[in-house]
Design an enzyme around this catalytic site. Structure first.
Site, short mmCIF file in Angstrom:
data_model
loop_
_atom_site.label_atom_id
_atom_site.label_comp_id
_atom_site.label_asym_id
_atom_site.label_seq_id
_atom_site.Cartn_x
_atom_site.Cartn_y
_atom_site.Cartn_z
N ARG A 1 0.85 -1.19 0.00
CA ARG A 1 0.00 0.00 0.00
C ARG A 1 0.88 1.23 0.00
O ARG A 1 1.74 1.38 0.87
CB ARG A 1 -0.81 -0.04 1.31
CG ARG A 1 -2.20 0.44 1.19
CD ARG A 1 -2.98 0.15 2.45
NE ARG A 1 -2.48 0.76 3.67
CZ ARG A 1 -3.25 1.28 4.61
NH1 ARG A 1 -4.56 1.28 4.46
NH2 ARG A 1 -2.76 1.77 5.71
N THR B 1 -0.91 7.60 -0.86
CA THR B 1 -2.20 7.54 -1.55
C THR B 1 -3.11 6.44 -0.98
O THR B 1 -4.31 6.44 -1.24
CB THR B 1 -2.01 7.23 -3.04
OG1 THR B 1 -1.44 5.90 -3.14
CG2 THR B 1 -1.08 8.22 -3.72
N ASP C 1 0.60 -1.84 12.45
CA ASP C 1 1.03 -2.36 11.15
C ASP C 1 1.30 -3.86 11.29
O ASP C 1 2.29 -4.27 11.92
CB ASP C 1 2.30 -1.62 10.69
CG ASP C 1 2.67 -2.00 9.27
OD1 ASP C 1 2.80 -3.22 9.00
OD2 ASP C 1 2.83 -1.11 8.44
N ASP D 1 4.77 -5.26 10.07
CA ASP D 1 5.88 -4.88 10.96
C ASP D 1 5.82 -5.66 12.27
O ASP D 1 6.85 -6.10 12.79
CB ASP D 1 5.84 -3.38 11.25
CG ASP D 1 6.34 -2.56 10.07
OD1 ASP D 1 7.01 -3.13 9.19
OD2 ASP D 1 6.07 -1.34 10.04
#
Ligand code: PRP
Ligand code: URA
Length: 209
Positions: A104, A108, A200, A203
């Site tokens: 991703r 944006t 995340d 991560d």
């Protein structure tokens, strides 16, 4: 319209609380994400087709059930989807595994496809697309587009945490897909992260950042 199910078994809710906690380290995050996925897979596989088979028990011949028909392919969306593969293989060890690479753009929030490698008979298989996070829905929608383009017709999507925005977008883009999530959270924040979410997922699973 496909199913939308929040698989909120108490064990799933408890384990999700463990990995949502920011103090949960990589090792435990990985192990518990695996366990949640196994618990979810038990329910997701509930409609697997069965057929009759004749066997002989030590007592007599009998007709009993065995899994039939469509075989399973697990397709993680890289990277974080990898964290849900072993949990399903625990229950369906003969499943094949395809991979779809998607990241991703952090500005944006649009997904970019960078890798697709699928079992050659993907059109014959029940496909479980897995990704811990369904945020805007962009990655899941594009992954399912890629699968349909290659002939897959029987697709389910599994995630750990979803946002209402992502569920709506995925249902609009692929209305026939069944969606299974361990939790439906409140919303997305201005950076496209799920609130309260778990941060995340890639991560946290791989210890990057
Ligand atoms: C994360 C996550 C999903 C995606 C969800 O991946 O694992 O794939 O974001 O967001 P969306 O619904 O808005 O598309 P990311 O792009 O961070 O890549 P990674 O798994 O390699 O960390
Ligand atoms: N991707 C993640 O890993 N976490 C989010 O909250 C949203 C997208």
């Amino acid at each position: 319209m496909g199913k939308f199910q929040v698989l909120d078994h108490p064990l799933i809710q408890h384990k999700l609380t463990i990995i949502r906690n920011k103090n949960c380290g990589t090792k435990v995050f990985r192990e518990v994400a695996d366990e949640i996925t196994t618990l979810m897979a038990y329910d997701v596989a509930r409609d697997m087709p069965l057929e009759d088979v004749e066997i002989e028990t030590p007592i007599q011949k009998t007709t009993v059930k065995t899994l039939a028909g469509k075989k399973v392919a697990i397709v993680p969306i890289l990277r974080a989807g990898i964290g849900m593969v072993d949990g399903i293989l625990e229950l369906i060890p003969a499943a094949k595994v395809g991979h779809i690479g998607m990241y991703r753009d952090e500005e944006t929030l649009k997904p970019h496809e960078y890798f697709v490698k699928l079992p050659s008979d993907i059109d014959q298989r029940q496909v479980y697309v897995v990704d811990p996070m369904l945020a805007t829905g962009g990655s899941a929608i594009m992954a399912i587009d890629a699968l349909k383009k290659r002939g897959a017709t029987n697709i389910k999507f599994m995630c750990l945490v979803s946002a209402p925005e992502g569920v709506k977008a995925l249902q609009e883009a692929h209305p026939e897909i069944d969606i299974y999530t361990a939790a439906l959270d409140e919303r997305l924040n201005e950076n496209g992260y799920i609130v309260p979410g778990l941060g995340d997922a890639g991560d946290r699973l791989f210890g990057t950042k």
